[in-house]
Write a protein that holds these residues in place. Structure first.
Motif, short mmCIF file in Angstrom:
data_model
loop_
_atom_site.label_atom_id
_atom_site.label_comp_id
_atom_site.label_asym_id
_atom_site.label_seq_id
_atom_site.Cartn_x
_atom_site.Cartn_y
_atom_site.Cartn_z
N SER B 46 0.83 -1.21 0.00
CA SER B 46 0.00 0.00 0.00
C SER B 46 0.86 1.26 0.00
O SER B 46 0.43 2.33 0.39
N ALA B 47 2.11 1.12 -0.45
CA ALA B 47 3.05 2.25 -0.43
C ALA B 47 2.51 3.49 -1.14
O ALA B 47 2.76 4.61 -0.70
N LEU B 48 1.74 3.29 -2.21
CA LEU B 48 1.26 4.44 -2.99
C LEU B 48 0.00 5.07 -2.41
O LEU B 48 -0.41 6.15 -2.84
N VAL B 49 -0.63 4.40 -1.47
CA VAL B 49 -1.86 4.96 -0.89
C VAL B 49 -1.50 6.23 -0.12
O VAL B 49 -0.52 6.27 0.62
N PRO B 50 -2.30 7.31 -0.32
CA PRO B 50 -1.98 8.57 0.35
C PRO B 50 -1.95 8.42 1.88
O PRO B 50 -2.64 7.57 2.44
N VAL B 51 -1.14 9.27 2.49
CA VAL B 51 -0.97 9.22 3.94
C VAL B 51 -2.32 9.37 4.66
O VAL B 51 -2.59 8.68 5.65
N GLU B 52 -3.19 10.26 4.13
CA GLU B 52 -4.46 10.47 4.85
C GLU B 52 -5.37 9.24 4.83
O GLU B 52 -6.32 9.16 5.60
N LEU B 53 -5.06 8.29 3.96
CA LEU B 53 -5.85 7.04 3.96
C LEU B 53 -5.07 5.92 4.64
O LEU B 53 -5.45 4.75 4.56
#
Lengths: 81, 386
Positions: B46-53
């Protein structure tokens, strides 16, 4: 509108659409009508020849060739200059 | 912003886990289960998932470096990792306007589902921008069936991202992407995956049948997500892992040359000249990967930049990166083999380069370079390079 008629003729000759280019709405999505990236290059070349213009690189993207209206806007901008 | 820790984690997974199983993965054409499990453990799927998610919000250059790090040890692991992230990138960059995909991303962080790619199809001749199958929506449900020539690690994927026509009456090029979840699809294997290289990616053909909720259709046109995301992420991340394969081949050749030099100090071994030559080519490859990766990362940061990803100029750049790195890699591995000689040719030697050579030959075929050249040739008829 003669520009639009010329555009329709170019699309008829080169776009290989499934729809009838003479009656296609000006804002109809040409990609949804079957325009591909390959046929769009042929359309660009034919438009450059027909209107004696050169599309600058900034105009060489899908959106500009996405409808008859957007092509007309681009041609109008280039021929007005 | 680079996070050295994450690159170190990928290097450790590469050297301690992927490398350990790479021979077996290759020999038996089996999925790199251990390395993928380790990547899941570190939440790297999930490295590409934005920090807010809840994700890492990782950017292009760092992800490319991770692919390189894994590619140095096991090309199949690196390719599975790259392919998964190409799918995640499409979701993250085009789906987050939808509550369904936002919550999917949060679940991805928690459960680390592996997403397989279903872009190929029997009958379209390898053109990913054409589909025959169509998603058919009735009420809030869809059905989608596809005869895929290859599904990346199909039997090992949790979820699948599928390209198809927008509806049954749409033109072949009028495509959307649909995410199907585990339990919503069945796969009937139609061919084997007994290949020259990249054997551990386990990507045979399958007949897919699926159904689900219509909110699982990725918003927008695939034409745009292909140009803005799938093509750049594919070519850059692949080039990154190919750089890893090439780097390891050169590292083996360099080790071989140093060992020769130590046997006779004062005399530069003839292979050292060849090593100088191959490091030149490797540097060319590395510079290209890093420059294009960096440029793409910068362009993604602004609306104007993202718009420029749709231009012919950018598409040409992507095509050139793919053609150049896939060609140079084979040269680099071959030159490294000449340096190591029989020790590189033997499968049971620490200088063995057979797997590198076989893996590297996949690069010019996965999206055939001639197909890409033909597209570039067509685009150059109107491109002015102003």
């Amino acid at each position: 509108m003669t520009i639009v008629n010329d555009i329709r003729q170019v699309l008829k000759d080169h776009a290989r659409l499934s729809a009838d280019t003479t009656t296609l709405a000006e804002d109809a999505d040409l990609y949804q009508a079957g325009l591909t990236s390959h046929s769009s290059v042929n359309v660009m070349l034919a438009l450059e020849g027909k209107f004696d213009v050169e599309f600058p690189d900034r105009m060489l993207k899908r959106g500009v060739f996405g409808s008859i209206a957007s092509i007309r806007d681009a041609i109008t901008e280039l021929t007005a200059a | 912003m680079k996070n050295d820790t994450r690159i170190k984690i990928a290097q450790r997974i590469g050297s301690d886990i992927a490398a350990k199983h790479a021979l077996d993965v290759d020999k038996n054409s089996r999925f790199p289960t251990e390395a993928i499990a380790a990547l899941k453990q570190e939440k790297l799927l999930s490295a590409l998932v934005p920090v807010e998610l809840g994700g890492m919000g990782m950017e292009m250059t760092e992800l490319t470096a991770l692919c390189t790090a894994l590619g140095q040890h096991c090309a199949a692991t690196a390719m599975v990792f790259a392919m998964h992230h190409i799918q995640v990138a499409c979701i993250v960059r085009h789906g987050l306007g939808s509550p369904f995909f936002r919550s999917y991303c949060q679940e991805l962080v928690e459960k680390q589902m592996l997403i397989g790619s279903v872009t190929s199809e029997v009958g379209v001749g390898g053109d990913t921008r054409s589909s025959i199958c169509a998603v058919e929506v009735a009420g809030d449900r869809f059905t989608l069936n596809k005869d895929a020539t290859t599904i990346s690690y199909g039997a090992h994927s949790d979820d699948l991202l599928i390209t198809c026509r927008r509806d049954a009456s749409a033109a072949r090029s009028d495509q959307v992407m649909v995410l199907v979840r585990k339990g919503q699809f069945t796969l009937e294997q139609t061919s084997q995956w007994d290949t020259l290289g990249m054997r551990g990616t386990c990507s045979p053909g399958f007949k897919l049948t699926s159904s689900g909720s219509s909110e699982q259709i990725v918003p927008g046109a695939y034409a745009d997500s292909s140009s803005q995301t799938m093509v750049p992420y594919s070519h850059i991340l692949w080039a990154g892992l190919w750089l890893g394969i090439a780097s390891d081949a050169v590292a083996r050749a360099a080790t071989f040359v140093r060992a020769e030099a130590r046997r006779n100090p004062g005399v530069t071994p003839p292979t050292a000249l060849r090593l100088a030559e191959v490091t030149n080519t490797l540097q060319l490859m590395r510079s290209n990967v890093q420059a294009v990766s960096q440029e793409c990362e910068e362009l993604q940061k602004s609306a104007e930049g993202n718009e420029s990803l749709l231009t012919i100029g950018f598409a040409l750049k992507m095509n050139n990166l793919k053609i150049s790195t896939s060609t140079l890699m084979v040269q680099v591995v071959h030159q490294s083999l000449l340096i190591c000689g029989i020790m590189g040719y033997k499968n049971d030697s620490k200088f063995s380069l057979g797997r590198h050579l076989r893996d590297s030959h996949s690069a010019q075929l996965m999206v055939g370079n001639d197909r890409i050249y033909a597209k570039s040739a067509s685009m150059l008829l109107v491109y002015k390079d102003e």
